[in-house]
Design a protein around this motif. Structure first.
Motif, PDB file in Angstrom:
ATOM      1  N   THR A  57      11.608  -1.232   5.188  1.00  0.00           N
ATOM      2  CA  THR A  57      11.971  -1.410   3.767  1.00  0.00           C
ATOM      3  C   THR A  57      13.472  -1.244   3.548  1.00  0.00           C
ATOM      4  N   GLN A  63      15.923  -4.254  -5.511  1.00  0.00           N
ATOM      5  CA  GLN A  63      14.471  -4.234  -5.320  1.00  0.00           C
ATOM      6  C   GLN A  63      14.111  -4.017  -3.864  1.00  0.00           C
ATOM      7  N   ARG A  64      13.081  -3.217  -3.646  1.00  0.00           N
ATOM      8  CA  ARG A  64      12.647  -2.941  -2.268  1.00  0.00           C
ATOM      9  C   ARG A  64      11.853  -4.130  -1.720  1.00  0.00           C
ATOM     10  N   ILE A  65      12.122  -4.468  -0.471  1.00  0.00           N
ATOM     11  CA  ILE A  65      11.376  -5.542   0.191  1.00  0.00           C
ATOM     12  C   ILE A  65      11.149  -5.157   1.656  1.00  0.00           C
ATOM     13  N   ASN A  66      10.229  -5.870   2.294  1.00  0.00           N
ATOM     14  CA  ASN A  66      10.026  -5.728   3.741  1.00  0.00           C
ATOM     15  C   ASN A  66      11.028  -6.649   4.435  1.00  0.00           C
ATOM     16  N   SER A 117      12.244   3.005  -0.117  1.00  0.00           N
ATOM     17  CA  SER A 117      11.149   2.634  -1.003  1.00  0.00           C
ATOM     18  C   SER A 117      11.114   3.573  -2.213  1.00  0.00           C
TER      19      SER A 117
ATOM     20  N   ALA B 100       4.207  -2.855  -3.287  1.00  0.00           N
ATOM     21  CA  ALA B 100       5.363  -3.097  -4.158  1.00  0.00           C
ATOM     22  C   ALA B 100       6.394  -3.978  -3.444  1.00  0.00           C
ATOM     23  N   GLN B 101       6.627  -3.696  -2.147  1.00  0.00           N
ATOM     24  CA  GLN B 101       7.624  -4.476  -1.411  1.00  0.00           C
ATOM     25  C   GLN B 101       7.258  -5.959  -1.366  1.00  0.00           C
ATOM     26  N   LEU B 102       5.972  -6.233  -1.091  1.00  0.00           N
ATOM     27  CA  LEU B 102       5.540  -7.631  -0.999  1.00  0.00           C
ATOM     28  C   LEU B 102       5.559  -8.295  -2.363  1.00  0.00           C
ATOM     29  N   ASN B 104       7.536  -7.770  -4.732  1.00  0.00           N
ATOM     30  CA  ASN B 104       8.927  -8.070  -5.108  1.00  0.00           C
ATOM     31  C   ASN B 104       9.417  -9.379  -4.502  1.00  0.00           C
ATOM     32  N   LYS B 105       8.799  -9.816  -3.437  1.00  0.00           N
ATOM     33  CA  LYS B 105       9.217 -11.042  -2.744  1.00  0.00           C
ATOM     34  C   LYS B 105       8.283 -12.200  -3.068  1.00  0.00           C
TER      35      LYS B 105
END
Lengths: 178, 327
Positions: A57, A63-66, A117, B100-102, B104-105
């Motif tokens: 992360t 914004q948090r993303i993978n 995160s 949440a991470q996914l 956001n994308k």
């Protein structure tokens, strides 16, 4: 740096922790691999490499993303923040300090992702975003432990430091309000 | 990952033309596509990134609904106050999906077009008619606990993984597209997906290069909106079964009802049978059970997923009881 077998590298400038880096990348390179292998920023961890564990992360434009599930070439012009960029003037970010105080880790491998995160989680909560734990999605919910757990479900900790991670996030969230 | 050429879209028209070429694909959030490309299940030779295009706005429509640009992220859509107040079932469904991470994308159009998470689709050492047409279906006699029970075929029992689409099915969303030749059309969400039949590799009615430009929500129908998801862990797991309902009552009778299921079919499964059973029925558990029997009457289990049929009926009963205030 060209990847073996690549024939169609792309020039891309990534802005990471406020610094601009001009790179020439195979378009297959994920943002995660660009950070670790091309920029030497190994704080961001590769766990599952398929978006399930959250160790990778990072924060992009707030914004948090993978970072494992996005291509580096898709991030020209974005503001990318990694664990290395959270410290403020040589001091730990409040979330980093809280993780240390609450022992929110054991082996530490998931920790950079957990902290990035958690930092973004607080921004989402301040913006009034609901979660699946929110009874009425039209309201801005209080950040209860159930809300924290739901909002952190994209970060796995195999050492299971979850209670201490929740305590660390709760402490920083409460500090935000005072 | 196979090598590919990467292109940032210049205009809508040039993007659609580029993506209409053989082995070309659109990419937006990429959370599903990049995962599948790493496994070489998806092997696009040319990616057209629609990130530079507009299409990330949510606008009011003249009929009193909302038009959602295809690039609106799942997070932005779930957090939009117009959606939260007027279409709470959609916020709830989106927030029930992924992490949440996914979110956001992941984008609106990408969520609709995500591929199945059937474990045999992902396991390249096993036959799969969707991944390799004609190779067979390993799920039929395999570990098919997550697979579909209705609307599927003996060639493919893969389930669609979206939560968002289930709420959109109940809301009768319409998908607006633009094709490589510039032609636009509007497709009811229920008609977007193709039944697997003997060509489960063809999943939607979209032509090569045809881009989902936006999704339109009609004005919200009357009634209480509710989404419930049943899964193996408390968060961040695909649905075993999910249910979206929009139901209203007048005195002791139900006077309007929308019902859609997730996790049980190749698409978000709107149930006209359940709705017909509910409208005009007494607001009782017996009516809810009758609606569940009607909804699942053509369902068939494949062994490990037999439990989904009674689970879907019971989840519908529970959601309807909650939405109508019946204890």
């Amino acid at each position: 740096m060209a990847e073996p077998g690549s024939t169609n590298n792309e020039a891309v400038t990534l802005t990471v922790n406020g610094q601009r880096h001009a790179l020439d990348l195979d378009p297959r390179v994920t943002l995660l691999d660009a950070l670790r292998e091309h920029l030497g920023l190994t704080g961001t961890k590769k766990g599952c490499d398929q978006g399930q564990c959250g160790a990778c992360t990072v924060i992009v434009n707030g914004q948090r993303i993978n970072s494992c599930l996005t291509l580096a070439v898709m991030h020209a012009g974005d503001e990318i923040t990694t664990i290395e960029g959270l410290e403020e003037g040589g001091n730990l970010h409040p979330m980093q300090g809280a993780f240390v105080r609450h022992d929110g880790l054991q082996c530490g491998y998931c920790t950079p992702g957990q902290i990035c995160s958690a930092v973004a989680l607080l921004a989402e909560h301040r913006a009034g975003w609901p979660s699946y734990a929110t009874a009425d999605v039209a309201t801005a919910p209080a950040l209860t432990d159930a809300e924290i757990a739901e909002r952190m479900s994209g970060n796995i900790c195999r050492c299971s430091a979850y209670p201490n991670i929740v305590a660390a996030i709760r402490e920083v969230a409460e500090g935000d309000r005072t | 990952m196979k090598p590919f050429r990467y292109e940032r879209a210049g205009t809508l028209a040039s993007a659609c033309a580029a993506a209409a070429e053989p082995d070309a694909k659109f990419i937006a959030g990429g959370t599903n596509l990049i995962d599948l490309m790493k496994l070489q299940i998806e092997t696009a030779a040319h990616l057209v990134d629609i990130g530079p295009l507009p299409l990330a706005e949510i606008e009011e429509t003249t009929e009193g609904g909302l038009r959602i640009g295809t690039r609106v992220t799942n997070s932005a859509l779930a957090a939009d106050m117009r959606v939260r107040r007027r279409y709470p079932v959609l916020s709830q469904a989106i927030l029930a999906g992924a992490s949440a991470q996914l979110r956001n994308k992941a984008t609106t159009g990408g969520n609709l077009l995500q591929r199945t998470r059937c474990s045999y689709f992902y396991d390249t050492s096993k036959p799969c008619n969707k991944r390799m047409p004609g190779s067979g279906c390993a799920a039929l006699a395999g570990l098919n606990r997550m697979n579909a029970v209705i609307g599927v075929s003996d060639d493919c029992i893969a389930a669609h993984g979206s939560d968002m689409a289930v709420a959109m099915a109940a809301l009768e969303a319409r998908v607006e597209t633009i094709a490589a030749d510039g032609k636009t059309r509007t497709i009811p969400i229920d008609a977007l997906y193709r039944a697997p039949g003997n060509t489960p590799n063809i999943e939607t009615v979209l032509a090569p290069g045809e881009l989902i430009r936006s999704v339109v929500l009609p004005p919200p129908p009357p009634g209480r909106q509710l989404y419930r998801k049943v899964r193996d862990r408390a968060s961040y797991a695909f649905a075993l079964v999910s249910v979206a309902v929009i139901v209203s009552r007048q005195n002791d009778r139900i006077n309007a009802a929308r019902v859609a299921f997730g996790g049980i079919s190749y698409k978000p499964w709107r149930s006209a049978e359940a709705e017909a059973a509910l409208i005009g029925a007494a607001v009782t558990v017996a009516s809810f059970d009758a609606a569940g029997r009607a909804a699942l009457k053509d369902a068939r289990g494949y062994g490990c997923n037999d439990f989904k049929i009674p689970l879907a009926r019971r989840t519908l009963r529970a959601v309807l009881a909650d939405a109508t205030g019946v204890i």
